[in-house]
Design a protein around this motif. Structure first.
Motif, PDB file in Angstrom:
ATOM      1  N   UNK A   1       2.422  -6.773   5.520  1.00  0.00           N
ATOM      2  CA  UNK A   1       2.835  -5.498   6.129  1.00  0.00           C
ATOM      3  C   UNK A   1       3.709  -5.748   7.350  1.00  0.00           C
ATOM      4  N   UNK A   2       3.277  -6.658   8.207  1.00  0.00           N
ATOM      5  CA  UNK A   2       4.062  -6.973   9.407  1.00  0.00           C
ATOM      6  C   UNK A   2       5.410  -7.566   9.018  1.00  0.00           C
ATOM      7  N   UNK A   3       5.425  -8.425   8.017  1.00  0.00           N
ATOM      8  CA  UNK A   3       6.685  -9.017   7.550  1.00  0.00           C
ATOM      9  C   UNK A   3       7.662  -7.967   7.057  1.00  0.00           C
ATOM     10  N   UNK A   4       7.160  -7.002   6.284  1.00  0.00           N
ATOM     11  CA  UNK A   4       8.034  -5.924   5.788  1.00  0.00           C
ATOM     12  C   UNK A   4       8.541  -5.053   6.926  1.00  0.00           C
ATOM     13  N   UNK A   5       7.669  -4.766   7.883  1.00  0.00           N
ATOM     14  CA  UNK A   5       8.085  -3.952   9.028  1.00  0.00           C
ATOM     15  C   UNK A   5       9.114  -4.688   9.887  1.00  0.00           C
ATOM     16  N   UNK A   6       8.884  -5.977  10.122  1.00  0.00           N
ATOM     17  CA  UNK A   6       9.848  -6.763  10.905  1.00  0.00           C
ATOM     18  C   UNK A   6      11.185  -6.889  10.185  1.00  0.00           C
ATOM     19  N   UNK A   7      11.137  -7.128   8.883  1.00  0.00           N
ATOM     20  CA  UNK A   7      12.382  -7.199   8.113  1.00  0.00           C
ATOM     21  C   UNK A   7      13.140  -5.884   8.235  1.00  0.00           C
ATOM     22  N   UNK A   8      12.413  -4.777   8.178  1.00  0.00           N
ATOM     23  CA  UNK A   8      13.046  -3.467   8.316  1.00  0.00           C
ATOM     24  C   UNK A   8      13.648  -3.257   9.687  1.00  0.00           C
TER      25      UNK A   8
ATOM     26  N   UNK B   1      14.527  -5.568  11.976  1.00  0.00           N
ATOM     27  CA  UNK B   1      15.669  -6.471  12.186  1.00  0.00           C
ATOM     28  C   UNK B   1      16.859  -6.074  11.323  1.00  0.00           C
ATOM     29  N   UNK B   2      16.592  -5.728  10.064  1.00  0.00           N
ATOM     30  CA  UNK B   2      17.672  -5.333   9.161  1.00  0.00           C
ATOM     31  C   UNK B   2      18.359  -4.057   9.610  1.00  0.00           C
ATOM     32  N   UNK B   3      17.575  -3.064  10.006  1.00  0.00           N
ATOM     33  CA  UNK B   3      18.154  -1.801  10.468  1.00  0.00           C
ATOM     34  C   UNK B   3      18.967  -2.017  11.739  1.00  0.00           C
ATOM     35  N   UNK B   4      18.429  -2.809  12.653  1.00  0.00           N
ATOM     36  CA  UNK B   4      19.161  -3.106  13.889  1.00  0.00           C
ATOM     37  C   UNK B   4      20.475  -3.814  13.584  1.00  0.00           C
ATOM     38  N   UNK B   5      20.425  -4.819  12.729  1.00  0.00           N
ATOM     39  CA  UNK B   5      21.650  -5.541  12.362  1.00  0.00           C
ATOM     40  C   UNK B   5      22.642  -4.611  11.677  1.00  0.00           C
TER      41      UNK B   5
ATOM     42  N   UNK C   1       0.808  -1.210   0.000  1.00  0.00           N
ATOM     43  CA  UNK C   1       0.000   0.000   0.000  1.00  0.00           C
ATOM     44  C   UNK C   1       0.848   1.270   0.000  1.00  0.00           C
ATOM     45  N   UNK C   2       2.065   1.186   0.465  1.00  0.00           N
ATOM     46  CA  UNK C   2       2.927   2.356   0.522  1.00  0.00           C
ATOM     47  C   UNK C   2       4.347   1.947   0.139  1.00  0.00           C
ATOM     48  N   UNK C   3       4.960   2.720  -0.718  1.00  0.00           N
ATOM     49  CA  UNK C   3       6.329   2.438  -1.147  1.00  0.00           C
ATOM     50  C   UNK C   3       7.281   2.256   0.033  1.00  0.00           C
ATOM     51  N   UNK C   4       7.198   3.057   1.108  1.00  0.00           N
ATOM     52  CA  UNK C   4       8.162   2.879   2.210  1.00  0.00           C
ATOM     53  C   UNK C   4       8.170   1.481   2.827  1.00  0.00           C
ATOM     54  N   UNK C   5       7.054   0.755   2.775  1.00  0.00           N
ATOM     55  CA  UNK C   5       7.060  -0.594   3.335  1.00  0.00           C
ATOM     56  C   UNK C   5       7.997  -1.517   2.563  1.00  0.00           C
ATOM     57  N   UNK C   6       8.235  -1.227   1.303  1.00  0.00           N
ATOM     58  CA  UNK C   6       9.163  -2.016   0.507  1.00  0.00           C
ATOM     59  C   UNK C   6      10.590  -1.866   1.029  1.00  0.00           C
ATOM     60  N   UNK C   7      10.863  -0.811   1.759  1.00  0.00           N
ATOM     61  CA  UNK C   7      12.222  -0.578   2.256  1.00  0.00           C
ATOM     62  C   UNK C   7      12.603  -1.530   3.383  1.00  0.00           C
ATOM     63  N   UNK C   8      11.630  -2.115   4.065  1.00  0.00           N
ATOM     64  CA  UNK C   8      11.924  -3.059   5.141  1.00  0.00           C
ATOM     65  C   UNK C   8      12.832  -4.188   4.680  1.00  0.00           C
ATOM     66  N   UNK C   9      12.434  -4.922   3.639  1.00  0.00           N
ATOM     67  CA  UNK C   9      13.335  -5.954   3.136  1.00  0.00           C
ATOM     68  C   UNK C   9      14.670  -5.383   2.653  1.00  0.00           C
ATOM     69  N   UNK C  10      14.678  -4.145   2.202  1.00  0.00           N
ATOM     70  CA  UNK C  10      15.929  -3.510   1.773  1.00  0.00           C
ATOM     71  C   UNK C  10      16.914  -3.355   2.918  1.00  0.00           C
ATOM     72  N   UNK C  11      16.414  -3.005   4.102  1.00  0.00           N
ATOM     73  CA  UNK C  11      17.303  -2.920   5.268  1.00  0.00           C
ATOM     74  C   UNK C  11      17.899  -4.286   5.590  1.00  0.00           C
ATOM     75  N   UNK C  12      17.064  -5.325   5.493  1.00  0.00           N
ATOM     76  CA  UNK C  12      17.568  -6.669   5.760  1.00  0.00           C
ATOM     77  C   UNK C  12      18.623  -7.062   4.722  1.00  0.00           C
ATOM     78  N   UNK C  13      18.368  -6.746   3.466  1.00  0.00           N
ATOM     79  CA  UNK C  13      19.347  -7.051   2.414  1.00  0.00           C
ATOM     80  C   UNK C  13      20.640  -6.268   2.602  1.00  0.00           C
ATOM     81  N   UNK C  14      20.542  -5.022   3.071  1.00  0.00           N
ATOM     82  CA  UNK C  14      21.745  -4.227   3.328  1.00  0.00           C
ATOM     83  C   UNK C  14      22.571  -4.851   4.446  1.00  0.00           C
ATOM     84  N   UNK C  15      21.890  -5.301   5.493  1.00  0.00           N
ATOM     85  CA  UNK C  15      22.608  -5.930   6.603  1.00  0.00           C
ATOM     86  C   UNK C  15      23.316  -7.196   6.123  1.00  0.00           C
ATOM     87  N   UNK C  16      22.678  -7.946   5.242  1.00  0.00           N
ATOM     88  CA  UNK C  16      23.278  -9.174   4.722  1.00  0.00           C
ATOM     89  C   UNK C  16      24.351  -8.902   3.676  1.00  0.00           C
TER      90      UNK C  16
END
Length: 181
Positions: free
Chosen positions: A148-155, A157-161, A2-17
């Motif tokens: 939505x929850x999955x994208x937020x959690x990925x974000x 966890x990814x940002x924290x990592x 529903x919102x482009x920013x939610x797509x960034x959650x997996x991006x944070x996880x990918x950046x951490x990896x």
């Protein structure tokens, strides 16, 4: 999504990896580029919001355009980021302004392909395998709430990592510079 920013959650996880081999900035620019078509559709009252750009084939082309645009757009953004974190006395948060082909291509490609896949889970007007198939086998595989929850959690966890890894890298760099004196 529903919102482009939610797509960034997996991006944070990918950046951490992916670390330095993954450009989060290219990933973010890819998200924006992918949502130009739906935005234009919303503004013009189009019947179908997710058309030809929301296919895996088009996503690869968009990724190449985003990869080419990322260094000239990204360098001033990174310089500004680094000035801000230096001003805030958080030098360990500085990032490199070197945009390697690998990092930019990885960020842009994973950005556009993940965008199509995530949107395929919730939008009925997507045909991700077009022009070969009009089917969308992913539609409804998970609920919108779970997505939505999955994208937020990925974000989260990814940002924290990423923060922990970046802080540790800064600590090691600081220790080695003290040892070189």
């Amino acid at each position: 999504m529903p919102f482009t920013p939610l797509h960034l959650g997996p991006g944070f996880a990918l950046k951490a990896l992916g670390g330095r081999h993954f450009s989060f900035l290219a990933f973010g620019l890819a998200q924006v580029a992918m949502d130009i078509e739906p935005l234009a559709g919303l503004l013009t009252g189009a019947q179908r919001l997710h058309g030809s750009t929301h296919t895996y084939l088009a996503a690869l082309g968009i990724a190449l355009v985003v990869a080419a645009m990322t260094p000239p757009i990204g360098r001033p953004v990174v310089r500004r980021w680094n000035r801000e974190v230096a001003w805030a006395r958080l030098p360990w948060l500085t990032v490199s302004a070197d945009f390697t082909r690998v990092s930019v291509l990885a960020g842009a490609t994973l950005g556009t392909l993940s965008h199509v896949w995530l949107d395929s889970l919730m939008h009925a007007d997507i045909t991700p395998l077009a022009p070969w198939s009009e089917a969308n086998g992913w539609l409804g595989a998970v609920s919108v709430e779970a997505l939505t929850i999955g994208c937020l959690l990925a974000g989260l966890l990814g940002l924290t990592a990423w923060l922990v890894l970046t802080w540790r890298r800064g600590q090691r760099a600081s220790a080695s510079s003290r040892g070189a004196r």
